[in-house]
Design a protein around this motif. Structure first.
Motif, PDB file in Angstrom:
ATOM      1  N   GLY A 128     139.398   1.675  91.804  1.00  0.00           N
ATOM      2  CA  GLY A 128     138.248   1.174  91.845  1.00  0.00           C
ATOM      3  C   GLY A 128     137.538   1.043  93.264  1.00  0.00           C
ATOM      4  N   GLY A 129     137.746   2.097  94.137  1.00  0.00           N
ATOM      5  CA  GLY A 129     137.620   2.038  95.583  1.00  0.00           C
ATOM      6  C   GLY A 129     138.851   1.740  96.269  1.00  0.00           C
ATOM      7  N   TRP A 153     131.490  12.804  91.863  1.00  0.00           N
ATOM      8  CA  TRP A 153     131.047  11.317  91.404  1.00  0.00           C
ATOM      9  C   TRP A 153     129.691  10.893  91.495  1.00  0.00           C
ATOM     10  CZ3 TRP A 153     132.044   8.742  87.042  1.00  0.00           C
ATOM     11  CH2 TRP A 153     131.688   7.485  87.056  1.00  0.00           C
ATOM     12  N   TRP A 178     141.423   6.389  98.627  1.00  0.00           N
ATOM     13  CA  TRP A 178     139.940   6.383  98.776  1.00  0.00           C
ATOM     14  C   TRP A 178     139.745   4.681  99.287  1.00  0.00           C
ATOM     15  CZ3 TRP A 178     135.551   7.884  99.652  1.00  0.00           C
ATOM     16  CH2 TRP A 178     134.400   7.587  99.073  1.00  0.00           C
ATOM     17  N   ASN A 217     141.180   1.402  87.584  1.00  0.00           N
ATOM     18  CA  ASN A 217     140.020   0.639  87.727  1.00  0.00           C
ATOM     19  C   ASN A 217     139.911  -0.688  87.323  1.00  0.00           C
ATOM     20  OD1 ASN A 217     137.932   2.142  89.168  1.00  0.00           O
ATOM     21  ND2 ASN A 217     138.225   3.887  87.631  1.00  0.00           N
ATOM     22  N   LYS A 219     142.996  13.116  92.384  1.00  0.00           N
ATOM     23  CA  LYS A 219     142.633  11.769  92.789  1.00  0.00           C
ATOM     24  C   LYS A 219     143.211  10.912  91.588  1.00  0.00           C
ATOM     25  CE  LYS A 219     138.318   9.077  93.443  1.00  0.00           C
ATOM     26  NZ  LYS A 219     136.900   9.220  93.593  1.00  0.00           N
ATOM     27  N   ASP A 237     135.609  14.751  89.346  1.00  0.00           N
ATOM     28  CA  ASP A 237     135.879  13.222  89.039  1.00  0.00           C
ATOM     29  C   ASP A 237     135.799  12.952  87.843  1.00  0.00           C
ATOM     30  OD1 ASP A 237     135.574  10.136  89.711  1.00  0.00           O
ATOM     31  OD2 ASP A 237     135.991  11.045  91.721  1.00  0.00           O
ATOM     32  N   ASP A 238     135.719  11.807  87.473  1.00  0.00           N
ATOM     33  CA  ASP A 238     135.644  11.164  86.166  1.00  0.00           C
ATOM     34  C   ASP A 238     134.711  11.768  85.032  1.00  0.00           C
ATOM     35  OD1 ASP A 238     136.210   9.500  84.161  1.00  0.00           O
ATOM     36  OD2 ASP A 238     135.447   7.648  84.991  1.00  0.00           O
ATOM     37  N   ARG A 281     135.885  -2.944  82.708  1.00  0.00           N
ATOM     38  CA  ARG A 281     135.461  -1.886  82.715  1.00  0.00           C
ATOM     39  C   ARG A 281     135.731  -1.160  81.394  1.00  0.00           C
ATOM     40  NH1 ARG A 281     135.755   3.793  86.057  1.00  0.00           N
ATOM     41  NH2 ARG A 281     133.502   4.131  86.425  1.00  0.00           N
ATOM     42  N   TRP A 305     140.434  14.341  88.745  1.00  0.00           N
ATOM     43  CA  TRP A 305     140.609  12.963  88.903  1.00  0.00           C
ATOM     44  C   TRP A 305     141.336  12.549  87.665  1.00  0.00           C
ATOM     45  CZ3 TRP A 305     139.377   9.288  85.356  1.00  0.00           C
ATOM     46  CH2 TRP A 305     138.847   7.911  85.624  1.00  0.00           C
ATOM     47  N   ASP A 316     143.208   7.472  90.118  1.00  0.00           N
ATOM     48  CA  ASP A 316     142.507   6.146  89.993  1.00  0.00           C
ATOM     49  C   ASP A 316     143.032   4.941  89.215  1.00  0.00           C
ATOM     50  OD1 ASP A 316     140.360   4.378  90.776  1.00  0.00           O
ATOM     51  OD2 ASP A 316     138.663   6.048  90.230  1.00  0.00           O
ATOM     52  N   ASP A 359     134.405   2.161  97.396  1.00  0.00           N
ATOM     53  CA  ASP A 359     133.483   2.824  96.550  1.00  0.00           C
ATOM     54  C   ASP A 359     132.092   2.449  97.399  1.00  0.00           C
ATOM     55  OD1 ASP A 359     134.704   3.855  94.746  1.00  0.00           O
ATOM     56  OD2 ASP A 359     134.211   2.017  93.027  1.00  0.00           O
ATOM     57  N   GLU A 403     130.272  13.269  98.875  1.00  0.00           N
ATOM     58  CA  GLU A 403     130.072  12.665  97.627  1.00  0.00           C
ATOM     59  C   GLU A 403     128.658  12.643  97.521  1.00  0.00           C
ATOM     60  OE1 GLU A 403     133.143  10.181  96.610  1.00  0.00           O
ATOM     61  OE2 GLU A 403     132.161   9.485  94.989  1.00  0.00           O
ATOM     62  N   CYS A 414     143.628   5.777  94.683  1.00  0.00           N
ATOM     63  CA  CYS A 414     142.456   5.105  94.442  1.00  0.00           C
ATOM     64  C   CYS A 414     142.639   4.058  93.707  1.00  0.00           C
ATOM     65  CB  CYS A 414     141.263   6.176  93.882  1.00  0.00           C
ATOM     66  SG  CYS A 414     139.579   5.652  93.685  1.00  0.00           S
TER      67      CYS A 414
HETATM   68  C1  GLA Z   1     136.380   4.336  90.686  1.00  0.00           C
HETATM   69  C2  GLA Z   1     136.451   5.214  91.853  1.00  0.00           C
HETATM   70  C3  GLA Z   1     135.035   6.111  92.034  1.00  0.00           C
HETATM   71  C4  GLA Z   1     135.206   6.844  91.022  1.00  0.00           C
HETATM   72  C5  GLA Z   1     134.896   6.181  89.563  1.00  0.00           C
HETATM   73  C6  GLA Z   1     135.256   7.018  88.421  1.00  0.00           C
HETATM   74  O1  GLA Z   1     135.286   3.439  90.621  1.00  0.00           O
HETATM   75  O2  GLA Z   1     136.501   4.361  93.012  1.00  0.00           O
HETATM   76  O3  GLA Z   1     135.401   6.930  93.104  1.00  0.00           O
HETATM   77  O4  GLA Z   1     136.055   7.829  90.840  1.00  0.00           O
HETATM   78  O5  GLA Z   1     136.128   5.239  89.439  1.00  0.00           O
HETATM   79  O6  GLA Z   1     134.894   6.443  87.118  1.00  0.00           O
END
Ligand code: GLA
Length: 738
Positions: A525-526, A333, A542, A477, A473, A363-364, A440, A408, A475, A545, A601, A523
């Motif tokens: 957003g952290g 990421w 996670w 967000n 992972k 990741d994303d 977001r 992810w 997530d 962030d 990372e 996870c």
């Molecule tokens: C969140 C996660 C990050 C990453 C982004 C991807 O913020 O916490 O680690 O995966 O999304 O969009």
């Protein structure tokens, strides 16, 4: 151990170091008597005499109106003389909501209580099911208490049953209620508050008359407030003093309240957030609340943390995963964000393999039309324009280099610019005709709807079935808004929050069961959904962030107040740090990350040769101490919120090994002589500290301590501490790399 004394009508529940006692008073009400250091069944009569109804200034009043206002209760009621916050409120068809719950029966059963569709303690020695019935309606409650002899945690929840024929509406159903009576107004409360990139800061405030309420109304447990509250005695410090912990095993909107009443007792209770809550309970139906993990000890905050860590590891986290060696991951990421292609990823994978990492996590940005955060969510099929040859090409490259592959997902979300949204705009949470609230640039899928959860299960499963994926992972967000679903009638919108959470749990349950060989990391957003409910499905989450070498010490410190270090994903990232712009030494970032499930990372291709060598050493070190991360006892030595140092140490259960990490934030000329007293060692054992070439007894290391090293800004140190007899083993392991 749970026992019932028919003479005094007393229940005594005992775990490793505590006892919890209540009795049925002569009005038939379940009265709280005691929660503290372990006592024996023979003390029940004394407790009743000293703290029960006979000791009350108005003993005859308890069966009369207005009399329950001062009674320490296991379940606060509404509208019949108890004016403190109620635990359960049920509104009947005629609109009446008052209640007084009296004892009907109880049973003591072996084992734990399984909650359908919700996370719960995986085991217990015994469970007490106490049934109460309302004087004025057909509503019954089961108050459930599970104990285990090797745990300092008491697991509780409440079930609300409609034993009548007419439907009723639950307006509030908390999971637990207890009272801490003898407080003399000197207690305080600790909560874990924060925000994105600043999760779980411990905040302590005095408790005074009135109600302290912590809550999340965001649809999930949240960055802002963790579903955890501790109540601390005046003398509670890191290693001594009484404290009580209240941890909800729940990932949805929650509330925990501590109400100091007119007589200075504290009623602490919590559960699903009752703000605008409502739940239709048809005749014959039962509603189960989430579980809560309650803790008492006189061993201070450190003792509480270690008890919660053991509890989460032994009772909540998947047994097959909890102590299994975690892969050292490289996540792309912060190396690439959305901007990657095969070549970029391959070059990172190549370096990761050379440096000794285990798993590459993509990741994303790998799916749909996802080149930024405004599109693609919900389209869980690979973007072949970006990844030539699809996931198979990347996975093939990983395999060739000896790495496993992780991916992810953000299963609960949808972008308006996505095929899924175009096909099913009504699947997003919102109210037709009202502009949706975006976070977001995305919307949240309506997980109260079975067809939505089914669709996501199918599409995510397809990817997991068709590709060799060993790590996911998961997530999330953004917060949930609107809190409305067309799926429910107008008078049942109060069910929305909890039904969403059940939808999330349902998907997590199905996916983890269907793919038992996949490691699921949580996870949001952290670390926005770091709670006991999520840990049931995700052995690792996670943490934040924010991976800055200084800020992370605070976030990990705060998280460790109740969650084990093995549940924290901790990555080494690039400098200047992407969140804080701070530059910290590479060694410090590695040292701090080694106090959790370590990973990387950053763009490995941009590292200098010297940094690469450091990575190799860090991984080698990590594989030497990861047993302590997975199973060790945590001792927090220097509080990063309070001074110029951070220091924590992990000690093996048999006290033969320890691992210590410290950081000095500023190169202050005047504080270099700070003494660090180690903790958790065996006084009678002799230890060596490899880095210092020091040999001393546990008593000396803990009693006299050592000076913290003099270091420049954000400098760190790492000590390997080993019992002398076992020393050879460690050196052998270092020599052979295992
Ligand atoms: C969140 C996660 C990050 C990453 C982004 C991807 O913020 O916490 O680690 O995966 O999304 O969009």
């Amino acid at each position: 151990m749970i026992s019932f004394d028919g003479c005094t009508k007393t229940f005594l529940l005992s775990g490793k170091n505590y006892s919890y006692c209540m009795y049925i008073n002569r009005a038939g009400l379940l009265q709280h008597l005691y929660w503290g250091k372990k006592i024996g069944a023979a003390d029940a009569a004394f407790l009743v005499a000293a703290h029960g109804l006979p000791a009350s200034p108005n003993p005859d009043d308890y069966n009369k109106d207005m009399a329950t206002d001062g009674m320490p209760s296991e379940c606060g009621s509404f509208g019949r003389g108890d004016f403190r916050p109620a635990t359960v409120i049920v509104r009947r068809e005629d609109g009446a909501a008052m209640s007084r719950f009296r004892y009907v029966s109880h049973k003591i059963v072996k084992g734990a209580l399984h909650l359908q569709g919700m996370p719960c303690a995986r085991k217990a020695d015994e469970t007490l099911i106490l049934t109460l019935k309302d004087d004025f309606s057909d509503i019954e409650l089961d108050l459930n208490y599970s104990v285990s002899e090797d745990a300092d945690i008491l697991v509780r929840n409440t079930a609300v049953r409609n034993a009548g024929k007419d439907a009723a509406e639950i307006a509030k159903a908390f999971s637990f209620c207890t009272e801490l009576p003898d407080t003399r107004g000197t207690w305080s409360a600790l909560r874990l508050a924060g925000s994105w990139a600043r999760e779980r800061t411990p905040v302590v405030t005095p408790l005074a008359e009135g109600t302290l309420r912590i809550e999340s109304a965001r649809g999930y447990s949240s960055h802002q407030m963790n579903p955890f509250l501790a109540v601390l005695s005046e003398d509670c410090g890191e290693e001594s003093g009484e404290c009580y912990g209240f941890n909800l095993l729940y990932s949805g909107s929650f509330a925990i309240t501590a109400d100091v009443s007119h007589n200075k007792s504290i009623r602490v209770q919590g559960g699903i957030n009752d703000f605008l809550f409502g739940w239709l309970l048809q005749g014959g139906e039962t509603f189960a609340t989430p579980q809560a993990a309650l803790y008492y000890s006189a061993e201070g905050l450190g003792g509480m943390s270690r008890a919660y860590h053991d509890f989460f590891r032994e009772y909540i986290i998947e047994p097959k995963r909890v102590y299994a060696r975690r892969p050292v991951v490289i996540n792309n990421w912060e190396a690439t964000y959305f901007d990657f292609d095969n070549e970029k990823l391959f070059s990172i994978i190549d370096e990761a393999a050379k440096l000794g990492m285990d798993t590459f996590v993509l990741d994303d940005g790998w799916f749909g039309k996802r080149d930024g955060d405004a599109s693609g969510l919900g389209d869980w099929f690979v973007n072949e324009r970006k990844l030539k040859g699809g996931l198979k090409a990347v996975i093939g490259h990983c395999k060739e280099k000896g790495l496993k592959f992780g991916l992810w997902f953000e299963p609960e979300m949808v972008s308006e610019d996505s095929e899924l949204y175009r096909a099913h705009p009504d699947w997003a949470i919102g109210k037709a005709g009202a502009e949706p609230c975006r976070g977001r640039n995305q919307l949240v899928l309506d997980f109260t709807r079975k067809e939505v959860v089914n669709y996501i299960f199918e599409t995510v499963s397809k990817i997991l079935r068709e590709n060799e994926i060993s790590y996911v992972k998961w997530d999330k967000n953004r917060d949930i808004t609107e809190n409305y679903t067309a799926n429910l009638p107008a008078d049942r919108q109060g069910e929305f929050w909890h039904r969403y959470t059940l939808g999330f749990y349902g998907l997590a349950e199905r996916l983890t069961k269907a793919f038992p060989n996949v490691f699921f990391e949580g996870c949001a957003g952290g670390g926005g959904r770091f709670d006991g409910g999520a840990l049931y499905y995700f052995p690792q989450i996670w943490t934040s962030d924010d991976t800055d070498g200084l800020e992370r010490t605070k976030i990990q410190w705060g998280t460790s107040v109740c969650y084990p270090v093995s549940s924290m994903s901790c990555h080494v990232s690039a400098c200047p740090n992407h969140q804080t712009q701070r530059i910290t030494p590479f060694a410090t970032r590695g040292a701090v990350a080694s106090l959790g499930a370590t990973g990387y990372e950053l763009d490995l291709t941009k590292l200098s040769e010297e940094e690469k060598e450091q990575v190799r050493e860090q991984i080698k070190n990590y594989k030497l101490i990861d047993e302590l991360v997975l199973r060790g006892d945590l001792y927090r030595l220097a509080d990063p919120f309070k001074g110029n140092y951070f220091c924590e140490m992990l000690v093996s259960k048999d006290k033969s090994k320890a691992y210590l990490v410290g950081e000095r934030f500023r190169g202050d000329p005047c504080d270099h002589d700070r003494v660090l007293k180690l903790r958790g060692l065996d006084e009678g054992k002799t230890y060596t500290i490899r880095e210092l070439n020091v040999t001393a007894s546990g008593a000396a290391l803990m009693g006299a301590g050592l000076f913290c090293p003099r270091l420049p800004d954000c400098g760190s140190w790492v000590w390997h501490i080993e019992e002398v007899q076992a020393e050879r083993k460690l050196y052998k392991a270092i020599e052979t790399g295992r």
